[in-house]
Scaffold this motif. Structure first.
Motif, PDB file in Angstrom:
ATOM      1  N   TRP A 160       0.841  -1.200   0.000  1.00 36.12           N
ATOM      2  CA  TRP A 160       0.000   0.000   0.000  1.00 36.12           C
ATOM      3  C   TRP A 160       0.872   1.245   0.000  1.00 36.12           C
ATOM      4  CZ3 TRP A 160      -0.756   4.253   3.232  1.00 36.12           C
ATOM      5  CH2 TRP A 160      -1.900   5.018   2.970  1.00 36.12           C
ATOM      6  N   THR A 161       0.479   2.248  -0.768  1.00 38.89           N
ATOM      7  CA  THR A 161       1.164   3.537  -0.762  1.00 38.89           C
ATOM      8  C   THR A 161       0.134   4.642  -0.634  1.00 38.89           C
ATOM      9  OG1 THR A 161       1.098   3.646  -3.189  1.00 38.89           O
ATOM     10  CG2 THR A 161       3.089   2.739  -2.158  1.00 38.89           C
ATOM     11  N   TRP A 162       0.551   5.734  -0.008  1.00 42.26           N
ATOM     12  CA  TRP A 162      -0.329   6.885   0.188  1.00 42.26           C
ATOM     13  C   TRP A 162      -0.104   7.850  -0.970  1.00 42.26           C
ATOM     14  CZ3 TRP A 162       0.746  11.632   3.651  1.00 42.26           C
ATOM     15  CH2 TRP A 162      -0.426  12.402   3.786  1.00 42.26           C
ATOM     16  N   ASP A 163      -0.960   7.783  -1.970  1.00 42.06           N
ATOM     17  CA  ASP A 163      -0.773   8.635  -3.128  1.00 42.06           C
ATOM     18  C   ASP A 163      -1.933   9.577  -3.382  1.00 42.06           C
ATOM     19  OD1 ASP A 163      -2.681   6.843  -3.947  1.00 42.06           O
ATOM     20  OD2 ASP A 163      -1.472   5.926  -5.533  1.00 42.06           O
ATOM     21  N   SER A 164      -2.955   9.534  -2.525  1.00 39.69           N
ATOM     22  CA  SER A 164      -4.089  10.444  -2.683  1.00 39.69           C
ATOM     23  C   SER A 164      -4.887  10.475  -1.398  1.00 39.69           C
ATOM     24  CB  SER A 164      -4.998   9.989  -3.841  1.00 39.69           C
ATOM     25  OG  SER A 164      -5.580   8.724  -3.551  1.00 39.69           O
ATOM     26  N   GLU A 165      -5.706  11.519  -1.238  1.00 40.65           N
ATOM     27  CA  GLU A 165      -6.587  11.592  -0.080  1.00 40.65           C
ATOM     28  C   GLU A 165      -7.614  10.463  -0.153  1.00 40.65           C
ATOM     29  OE1 GLU A 165      -8.368  15.418   0.206  1.00 40.65           O
ATOM     30  OE2 GLU A 165      -6.561  16.387   0.963  1.00 40.65           O
ATOM     31  N   SER A 166      -8.062  10.046   1.026  1.00 41.96           N
ATOM     32  CA  SER A 166      -8.988   8.920   1.085  1.00 41.96           C
ATOM     33  C   SER A 166     -10.410   9.318   0.731  1.00 41.96           C
ATOM     34  CB  SER A 166      -8.975   8.315   2.493  1.00 41.96           C
ATOM     35  OG  SER A 166      -9.346   9.292   3.466  1.00 41.96           O
ATOM     36  N   GLY A 167     -10.694  10.611   0.699  1.00 45.34           N
ATOM     37  CA  GLY A 167     -12.050  11.073   0.429  1.00 45.34           C
ATOM     38  C   GLY A 167     -12.871  11.131   1.695  1.00 45.34           C
ATOM     39  N   GLY A 168     -14.040  11.716   1.599  1.00 40.80           N
ATOM     40  CA  GLY A 168     -14.898  11.823   2.767  1.00 40.80           C
ATOM     41  C   GLY A 168     -14.663  13.105   3.541  1.00 40.80           C
ATOM     42  N   THR A 169     -15.457  13.264   4.595  1.00 38.95           N
ATOM     43  CA  THR A 169     -15.490  14.515   5.344  1.00 38.95           C
ATOM     44  C   THR A 169     -14.137  14.888   5.938  1.00 38.95           C
ATOM     45  OG1 THR A 169     -17.818  14.121   5.846  1.00 38.95           O
ATOM     46  CG2 THR A 169     -16.644  15.717   7.226  1.00 38.95           C
ATOM     47  N   PHE A 170     -13.381  13.911   6.435  1.00 37.98           N
ATOM     48  CA  PHE A 170     -12.151  14.217   7.163  1.00 37.98           C
ATOM     49  C   PHE A 170     -10.892  13.890   6.361  1.00 37.98           C
ATOM     50  CE2 PHE A 170     -15.466  13.198  10.316  1.00 37.98           C
ATOM     51  CZ  PHE A 170     -15.532  14.433  10.951  1.00 37.98           C
ATOM     52  N   ALA A 171     -11.028  13.836   5.044  1.00 27.72           N
ATOM     53  CA  ALA A 171      -9.895  13.438   4.210  1.00 27.72           C
ATOM     54  C   ALA A 171      -8.694  14.358   4.392  1.00 27.72           C
ATOM     55  CB  ALA A 171     -10.317  13.404   2.747  1.00 27.72           C
ATOM     56  N   SER A 172      -8.925  15.628   4.591  1.00 30.76           N
ATOM     57  CA  SER A 172      -7.815  16.587   4.622  1.00 30.76           C
ATOM     58  C   SER A 172      -6.944  16.455   5.867  1.00 30.76           C
ATOM     59  CB  SER A 172      -8.360  18.018   4.540  1.00 30.76           C
ATOM     60  OG  SER A 172      -9.159  18.325   5.682  1.00 30.76           O
ATOM     61  N   ILE A 173      -7.427  15.785   6.902  1.00 31.11           N
ATOM     62  CA  ILE A 173      -6.634  15.655   8.127  1.00 31.11           C
ATOM     63  C   ILE A 173      -6.202  14.217   8.384  1.00 31.11           C
ATOM     64  CG2 ILE A 173      -7.660  17.688   9.214  1.00 31.11           C
ATOM     65  CD1 ILE A 173      -9.366  15.770  10.907  1.00 31.11           C
ATOM     66  N   ASN A 174      -6.511  13.314   7.461  1.00 30.06           N
ATOM     67  CA  ASN A 174      -6.083  11.926   7.618  1.00 30.06           C
ATOM     68  C   ASN A 174      -4.760  11.712   6.898  1.00 30.06           C
ATOM     69  OD1 ASN A 174      -8.365  11.206   9.073  1.00 30.06           O
ATOM     70  ND2 ASN A 174      -9.514  10.643   7.248  1.00 30.06           N
TER      71      ASN A 174
END
Length: 275
Positions: A10-24
């Motif tokens: 797994w790699t973190w290449d984008s926001e997960s989406g949803g209400t709190f995506a910007s702080i996850n």
């Protein structure tokens, strides 16, 4: 709909989406330098009026109502949507970057306490209130306190996320976590059918921990899901939730660090702030 096939790594290449995506994010630690304010009272709380935040302010207001003057506190607002929890000062108090976090300056050496359950236990022991001392009653209270700490993530991060905050509605996770949430409500309902309060006949930190989550759920304040979950079925939980909500200290405590307009106060530095 195409089934998701997980990659080998797994790699973190984008926001997960949803209400709190910007702080996850998948890493810990501070993102910026920011010192925490310190008020005049020994107890300094850094929080927000989420269910976890309400636990601590309710207990502090209950302690003050009992006459424990040492429980006076400053409650500073942490705006998690703005990322305040990633400031260097907050991370120094809670390396997990979650509210609430407490600093106790009453002794020679300041003490930090993080995780809401730990804060409740710390304060109850410090002031000798809302935590039974008789061994069996003490064990029962702590068992239910830690039941809440282990169960509520399935309600919040599980059901609440997929029902209310995810970028799209997905049948499988909503059904999975709705089933678990209803099972938990049934656990509480069966307990409260034979007990006035969660841990017995005495109001304790177990009630204070569980009420903002499950009391809020059956009272229709969480996720707009009361009808979906048929909360009217849990009559003993409803009886208990209404009894807790009628307590003046509970009404005061749930207003602290509240950003909505329903008589909330952003910060609390004196009892008069809530009067």
């Amino acid at each position: 709909m195409t089934d998701y096939v997980p990659p080998e790594v797994w790699t973190w290449d984008s926001e997960s989406g949803g209400t709190f995506a910007s702080i996850n994010r998948p890493i810990a630690g501070a993102t910026h330098e920011k010192a925490l304010p310190v008020g005049k009272h020994p107890l300094q709380l850094y929080s927000l009026a989420t269910p976890n935040g309400q636990k601590v302010t309710i207990l502090l207001e209950e302690l003050l109502a009992l006459g424990h003057k040492g429980a006076e506190y400053d409650a500073w607002l942490i705006k998690i949507g703005d990322g305040d929890q990633f400031g260097s000062g907050f991370v120094a108090v809670n390396p997990n970057s979650k509210i609430p976090a407490l600093m106790d300056h009453s002794g020679d050496t300041p003490i930090r306490v993080f995780e809401s359950g730990a804060i409740l236990q710390y304060l109850a022991q410090k002031f000798g209130a809302f935590l039974p001392t008789e061994p069996a009653a003490h064990a029962e209270c702590l068992s239910w306190l830690f039941w809440q700490m282990g169960s509520a993530p399935y309600l919040g991060g599980g059901f609440g996320h997929f029902y209310a905050y995810a970028p799209s509605k997905m049948e499988y996770p909503i059904n999975r976590f709705a089933m678990e949430t209803k099972r938990q409500l049934d656990v509480l309902d069966q307990r409260l059918a034979v007990s006035q309060y969660i841990a017995g006949d005495e109001y304790t930190i177990a009630d204070i921990a569980i009420w903002p989550w499950y009391g809020g759920l059956v009272k229709g304040r969480l996720y707009g899901a009361a009808q979906f979950l048929s909360v009217h079925e849990y009559k003993h939980v409803l009886r208990w939730a209404e009894a807790i909500e009628a307590r003046p200290a509970v009404q005061r405590g749930r207003r602290v660090n509240r950003t909505s307009a329903d008589e909330g106060v952003l910060e609390r530095h004196a009892a008069s702030d809530l009067d």
